[in-house]
Design a protein around this motif. Sequence first.
Motif, PDB file in Angstrom:
ATOM      1  N   ASP B 202       0.734  -1.287  -0.335  1.00 49.81           N
ATOM      2  CA  ASP B 202       0.081   0.047  -0.056  1.00 49.81           C
ATOM      3  C   ASP B 202       0.909   1.186  -0.164  1.00 49.81           C
ATOM      4  O   ASP B 202       0.948   2.039   1.025  1.00 49.81           O
ATOM      5  N   ARG B 205      -0.284   5.101   1.218  1.00 50.87           N
ATOM      6  CA  ARG B 205      -0.915   5.313   2.379  1.00 50.87           C
ATOM      7  C   ARG B 205       0.004   5.203   3.389  1.00 50.87           C
ATOM      8  O   ARG B 205      -0.049   5.713   4.469  1.00 50.87           O
ATOM      9  N   ILE B 302      -3.487  13.877   9.857  1.00 54.14           N
ATOM     10  CA  ILE B 302      -4.743  14.167  10.140  1.00 54.14           C
ATOM     11  C   ILE B 302      -5.177  15.627   9.808  1.00 54.14           C
ATOM     12  O   ILE B 302      -6.074  16.024   9.115  1.00 54.14           O
ATOM     13  N   ARG B 306      -4.973  13.897   5.077  1.00 54.85           N
ATOM     14  CA  ARG B 306      -4.478  12.845   4.288  1.00 54.85           C
ATOM     15  C   ARG B 306      -4.702  11.430   4.740  1.00 54.85           C
ATOM     16  O   ARG B 306      -4.919  11.106   6.012  1.00 54.85           O
ATOM     17  N   ASP B 307      -5.001  10.484   3.783  1.00 51.24           N
ATOM     18  CA  ASP B 307      -5.179   9.160   4.016  1.00 51.24           C
ATOM     19  C   ASP B 307      -4.072   8.327   4.348  1.00 51.24           C
ATOM     20  O   ASP B 307      -3.165   8.319   3.176  1.00 51.24           O
ATOM     21  N   TYR B 308      -3.834   7.886   5.492  1.00 47.98           N
ATOM     22  CA  TYR B 308      -2.544   7.227   5.825  1.00 47.98           C
ATOM     23  C   TYR B 308      -2.598   6.170   6.926  1.00 47.98           C
ATOM     24  O   TYR B 308      -3.654   5.885   7.357  1.00 47.98           O
ATOM     25  N   ARG B 309      -1.454   5.514   6.859  1.00 48.76           N
ATOM     26  CA  ARG B 309      -1.516   4.217   7.792  1.00 48.76           C
ATOM     27  C   ARG B 309      -0.395   4.117   8.685  1.00 48.76           C
ATOM     28  O   ARG B 309       0.768   4.334   8.003  1.00 48.76           O
TER      29      ARG B 309
END
Lengths: 365, 510
Positions: B202, B205, B302, B306-309
């Motif tokens: 991924d 992300r 946040i 941002r879409d993150y992991r």
Amino acid sequence: MTVAQILPVALAAVGLSLVSTLILIVAVKMHRGRSGARSASLLAPYRSALITIASGEDEDGQAKAALFAVPATTWDRLRPTVLGFLPKVRGASADDLSDLMRFHGEIDRATEMLTSRSAVRRAHGAYLLGLVRDRLSSPFLLRLLGDPDADVRLVAARALGVIGEPLAASGVLGALRTHHGQIGLPAWVAAEALLAMGAEITPALQAGLTSEDPAVRNVCAMVAGHGTFASTVPQLRIVLASDSEPDVRASAAVALGQIGGADDVASLVRLTEASESTVLRRIAATALGDLGQHEGLETLSVLLGDVDPRLARLAAESLVRIGPEGISRLGEAASGVSTGARVAGAALEVAGLRGQLPAITAGVR
Amino acid sequence: MSWPGFIEGLRQGITAIMNLIATPVLIYFLAVNTLMLVLICLAVWEFLHHHRRKGFAGPQEAASSQLAQGVSVVVPAFNEEAVIVTSVQAMLALRYPHHEVIVVDDGSTDATFERLRVAFDLVPIQREIPSDLPTRGVILDVHVPRNGHTPLLVVRKENSGRADANNVGINVATEPLVAIVDADSILDPNALIEVTKPFADDPTRVVATGGVVRSGNGCTVVDGRIVQVHLAKPWLVRIQIAEYLRAFLLGRSGWSRFGALILISGAFGMFRRDVLVEVGGYDPDCISEDFELVMRIHRHMIENGRDYRVHFVAEPVSWTEVPVTAKVLRVQRRRWHRGLWETLWKYRGMVLRPRYGRVGLVALPYYWAFELVAPLLELVGVVLVVTGFALGVVSTPYALMFMAVAYGYGTLVTMAALAVEEVTFHKYARWRDLGAILLASVLENVGYRQTTAWWRMEGWASSLRGKKQVWGTMTRQGFHDDSPAVAALGHEVHAPGGGDTGAHAMSGDV
């Protein structure tokens, strides 16, 4: 309920859980020990035959015959060892182990697993079919590229790559797209699979470079460069000049560095201009070195004094890769008082240590 | 006031306090245990998920991939002469398509650099170091192996602390992924393959990953690799091994599955380099720079929508040396708790704010309520029960039952971790090692927990009093390395400063 009333109940619950966990730990360890010992004794007669096959020394076919004769109950214990060997061997050894798997019904079982309700079983099936390079499974694996589970899609793409089925190229590229909330295949997985499919995927790459999806264009550019697909150069040039996505242009620049020619120097030089993004400038500087054309010398020499020290270092490394002319430019820069002198000196030192610069090697402490 | 009058007053006071706090304590106890149970379930789910998919994860493919993202392994080192050569050997030998090792010698006063120079035949070069991140310590020189091909770079700088050394390493790093590794850590050969997998699967992300860190005390090391996993003899170490199992096998895995992992151990963490630069790197003024960095990444991502992991890889990747003496352990635990408090305080604005999702609504409140405050409550509880017992306010069966439940639950959590370990990795092959860990999980309740709780309170108090933060002295023994080259260098050296697991939250819980 008071604390005094709760405590005995809590104590009983904790005690019971402690005993249960303890029993679980002991049971798991005992089971593993017994199972291991049983496997070892069952497999001992076949160990030598398996090693003979894996090392490619089964010239008379005796080891293979011995393993074909393994009874079903013993095969279940032998199977993990064979599976462990398969990704590590190539050629005749891999073929022999694949035959062994086929003889013991593993291909049929794996094909059945592809339609299982469990994603883990579907992925296991796809993985196994890839390991044994079962070309007949390609249509089933292609279908799995649209599986709802990301792991299954990923394993299916890898399996198609290992099998080397060029007809699956379009399917793999299609699986890059993110739709219905499903994340597409990771670019590197798709690229690896495509690279393993060989030269026959050229039409798919050419089509992919004009795709509407930037992820597809990006992977096609990556594969074109790494796989030296020279016939894609005209399209890569178009992508480099006009693509709206910086990532795609960057991949095209890398690819042209690998498979382009003198005609591509001007466009790569344009990418090193200060108006471009830092990432693109660095990639272009590296690509100019990969290209190895002396037309890039002037630009790279100027970049030695760039305010971005990383770009300056990459330019210096590119000059080393271009050869004597580039090294000469570095020597001139190193002996001067410009901002690039230190960068050039460092590049020459490293080149000397690597034996690319014999005269300087002796000068390094 | 007469003595009997004083005793009676004390008795009444204790009784009143106990009556007052009985219900809140019960609620707290239930809450902490319920949350632990949830975390255990999440961790077991995570491990089963990981374990079932291990069969087709394809480490061979990843190891031979020509397109895998490169990794810069950054090793900050301060007086690590006992372990540095073994560690760097192990890092250079990691299975990965392309990685470089960057050692930042943070002004060592011992033979750290000299040992590296001799072992890897280092020569100086004039490397220009980018200043993507601001740094404090003056760079003295940069060295590479004479052969020019070994992907090792050693930067010597004036001492300015671990965080600043990490920032220098990040500046030097040339690869898109950066692994920050303690110099006293031994990595598993597949460590990079395992920990980069989430980035590969991924890539857009995933911004940070961590892996399971274990105690390597007592293990046998050959050529920089752990070849035999055994328990060290001192019970102080065995108890810490139980703690590590609990913290990493249950805590981190559970939080990761929940999607709110806020702590990646300083002993081994991997980050996207561009994200590290974007958030400004490590904070050199923070004593728990690893915890602070992950919190800053969460906040930055946040707040920027941002879409993150942030992932935890449920795979043992790193082995570290834990303190073998109470003195060193005290220094470590004081520092950890101080760092926990200072970071939680720094990010107090995120607590219970829906904008920060699970991190703000669950993870941070949990750390405040059950990690930061836990030692205080534990000590208060012990004092009250013992005093009440002495004064006859608390009945003996009640006191014993209370303690049995409290500590029995702690033991149960450790045993759950051990069960996960036995089902999945089963690294401890000998029955006696398993038995010793089980016994350690019981023994830690007798004195160890209370003592470490006190030390943690000392750390907290020193921060509240505004005392200067120091890393203190870590005594290194070095790994038991059987390889002749390393044996020739010798171990058993005292090294101030040094590495750290950055575990922070090790309170008899997860």
